[in-house]
Design a protein around this motif. Structure first.
Motif, mmCIF file in Angstrom:
data_model
loop_
_atom_site.group_PDB
_atom_site.id
_atom_site.type_symbol
_atom_site.label_atom_id
_atom_site.label_comp_id
_atom_site.label_asym_id
_atom_site.label_seq_id
_atom_site.Cartn_x
_atom_site.Cartn_y
_atom_site.Cartn_z
ATOM 1 N N PRO A 51 58.919 34.836 30.230
ATOM 2 C CA PRO A 51 59.179 35.986 31.107
ATOM 3 C C PRO A 51 58.646 37.285 30.523
ATOM 4 C CG PRO A 51 61.187 35.311 29.997
ATOM 5 C CD PRO A 51 60.143 34.310 29.645
ATOM 6 N N LEU A 52 58.045 38.059 31.373
ATOM 7 C CA LEU A 52 57.520 39.364 30.978
ATOM 8 C C LEU A 52 58.507 40.432 31.423
ATOM 9 C CD1 LEU A 52 55.195 41.162 29.926
ATOM 10 C CD2 LEU A 52 54.335 41.201 32.251
ATOM 11 N N ASP A 53 58.983 41.189 30.475
ATOM 12 C CA ASP A 53 59.878 42.300 30.774
ATOM 13 C C ASP A 53 59.015 43.543 30.994
ATOM 14 O OD1 ASP A 53 61.972 44.015 31.112
ATOM 15 O OD2 ASP A 53 62.632 43.955 29.019
ATOM 16 N N LEU A 54 58.829 43.907 32.258
ATOM 17 C CA LEU A 54 57.949 45.038 32.570
ATOM 18 C C LEU A 54 58.460 46.345 31.992
ATOM 19 C CD1 LEU A 54 56.736 44.406 36.203
ATOM 20 C CD2 LEU A 54 55.418 44.326 34.113
ATOM 21 N N ASN A 55 59.766 46.524 31.952
ATOM 22 C CA ASN A 55 60.302 47.762 31.381
ATOM 23 C C ASN A 55 59.932 47.878 29.910
ATOM 24 O OD1 ASN A 55 61.528 48.556 33.767
ATOM 25 N ND2 ASN A 55 63.362 47.370 33.343
ATOM 26 N N VAL A 60 56.368 50.163 25.641
ATOM 27 C CA VAL A 60 55.425 49.991 24.536
ATOM 28 C C VAL A 60 54.129 50.755 24.825
ATOM 29 C CG1 VAL A 60 53.960 48.296 23.369
ATOM 30 C CG2 VAL A 60 56.378 47.807 23.742
ATOM 31 N N ILE A 61 53.659 50.678 26.048
ATOM 32 C CA ILE A 61 52.428 51.392 26.422
ATOM 33 C C ILE A 61 52.614 52.904 26.316
ATOM 34 C CG2 ILE A 61 50.875 51.917 28.336
ATOM 35 C CD1 ILE A 61 51.298 48.981 29.239
ATOM 36 N N LEU A 62 53.742 53.395 26.824
ATOM 37 C CA LEU A 62 53.989 54.846 26.763
ATOM 38 C C LEU A 62 54.179 55.319 25.328
ATOM 39 C CD1 LEU A 62 56.271 55.393 29.872
ATOM 40 C CD2 LEU A 62 53.856 55.954 29.611
ATOM 41 N N ASP A 63 54.839 54.520 24.497
ATOM 42 C CA ASP A 63 54.994 54.909 23.096
ATOM 43 C C ASP A 63 53.647 54.917 22.386
ATOM 44 O OD1 ASP A 63 57.690 55.292 23.269
ATOM 45 O OD2 ASP A 63 58.228 53.286 22.565
#
Length: 66
Positions: A51-55, A60-63
């Protein structure tokens, strides 16, 4: 898994062929590729049963952008 990646490539190429005259700037192309790639990631997660947790992924991308 290979048929899924082939379908992804066909959708990307088909999208560029169908909309080559309608796109006015590269921002639209980037958004198209990004949403199509996100769909590929979601389908891969379904097939491998991870499962991919989009949140968490968005965090991670924003950080990483800071």
């Amino acid at each position: 898994m290979i048929p899924l990646i082939v379908c992804y490539a066909l959708f990307i190429c088909g999208g560029f062929v169908l909309h080559r005259r309608k796109w006015q700037n590269t921002k639209e192309k980037v958004i198209f590729v990004a949403t199509t790639s996100l769909g590929l990631v979601m389908w891969i997660c379904i097939f491998v049963r991870y499962p991919l947790d989009l949140n968490k992924a968005i965090a991670v991308i924003l950080d990483g952008l800071r």
